[in-house]
Motif scaffolding. Structure first.
Motif: not given
Length: 368
Positions: A45-59
């Motif tokens: 989930q923390e990885v997901g929050r970091v990804k959201n800040k940079s619009d990185a893909p979930i998969f």
């Protein structure tokens, strides 16, 4: 009373004394596993929050491929690598779903090998979206209705899936990963028996792949080609006089009983599926690149096209031709090579190859 004079109750009590400490160990280990899985999910989930800040893909198919390879490398047994990777694929799928439940389009209806390939690629914690055609799968991903699509590319006995190849020529999407599924056909009915059955239904390709077995065991029962094996299973679930040929997932979905399993004539029959998406896949160190090429219709053109691969030591694993539909006997070539487009030798080889062809397209680089 047993032969050695002990009663059944005495044996049962003895077995319970032996099993109880082992079961206690399992219960304790299960508690630790649950705690660790939830800790892993929290980090995900923390990885997901970091990804959201940079619009990185979930998969990230490259990252997940590396995780699964690492699991196999660190596995001391007794669980086999494939079993452990299956478990971890579901763990990653469940963790991904905490960020967002992805929508995966596939060639439907439900109960097909395409659905099986979708779950094999992404795990069960996704929303699987059946589409009526391969074209519809491409449209769903291109429009953003689905996050990824799963389409058949080739069968080991029947060859290339031409409609998929045609659409790969046209689409802006890229191949982000692949999965190979063993095609295991089962004959199934409502009650697991063939008494009273007057028709065997399946997709025409499945009927062809089981022709020898059917000729030997049920030569006198007429066969009917339908739109899909899943449709055959649906028909069998509604009519006791119909038998279907389909995969295990269809038998479970439509509540059918297997009469005979693995009736395909070729035991090594497999279908390769491509996962199509909108983003490129990062290198993993063990990758494959798919190309679409076309050359002028002249002597030595194909040899000249492939020469840069030999020059730079690039291994070609597949070469498939497809008519260009120009009426001039011109062809497109689908080529798979080992390596990622970001590797130096691949860059050099493709740079020279591009100058020797009249059409060049990278369909995707993805983990093997």
């Amino acid at each position: 009373m047993l032969a050695d004079g002990r009663s059944d109750d005495t044996v049962s009590i003895f077995m319970e004394k032996l099993l109880k400490p082992l079961r206690d160990q399992i219960d304790e280990l299960d508690g630790q596993i649950v705690a660790l899985l939830n800790r892993r999910a929290q980090v995900a989930q923390e990885v997901g929050r970091v990804k959201n800040k940079s619009d990185a893909p979930i998969f990230r198919p490259d990252r997940e491929a590396q995780v699964l390879r690492g699991i196999a490398e660190r596995n001391p047994g007794p669980l086999g690598d494939a079993a452990l990777q299956t478990i971890y694929r579901e763990i990653m799928s469940a963790c991904r779903a905490l960020e967002k439940k992805m929508i995966i389009a596939y060639l439907g209806p439900a109960g097909t090998f395409s659905e099986q390939a979708a779950y094999r690629s992404f795990g069960m914690s996704v929303e699987a979206m059946p589409c009526p055609s391969i074209d519809a799968v491409f449209r769903a991903v291109e429009a953003g209705t689905a996050d990824f699509g799963v389409v058949p590319v080739e069968n080991s006995t029947e060859g290339a899936i031409n409609r998929t190849l045609d659409l790969l020529m046209q689409t802006p999407l890229t191949i982000s990963s692949e999965v190979s599924i063993p095609i295991q056909h089962n004959l199934m009915t409502q009650n697991g028996k063939m008494d009273g059955v007057h028709t065997i239904c399946a997709h025409s390709q499945a009927l062809a792949q089981c022709q020898g077995w059917l000729n030997q065991h049920f030569p006198n029962i007429p066969r009917q080609a339908v739109s899909s094996n899943a449709e055959a299973a649906r028909m069998a679930s509604e009519d006791g006089k119909v038998a279907a040929i389909a995969g295990e997932i269809a038998s479970k979905r439509y509540g059918l009983q297997v009469v005979n399993a693995n009736i395909q004539d070729e035991p090594q029959n497999r279908t390769r599926f491509a996962v199509i998406g909108r983003k490129e896949t990062e290198p993993t160190g063990k990758d494959q690149t798919s190309l679409l090429l076309s050359v002028q219709n002249k002597a030595g053109a194909v040899y000249s096209m492939l020469e840069p691969l030999e020059k730079y030591g690039v291994s070609m694993t597949r070469l498939e031709s497809r008519p260009a539909r120009t009426g001039n006997w011109e062809y497109y070539f689908f080529v798979d090579i080992e390596g990622h487009v970001r590797e130096d030798k691949i860059k050099q080889a493709l740079s020279e190859l591009k100058d020797r062809v009249v059409y060049f397209k990278v369909l995707g680089s993805y983990p093997i």
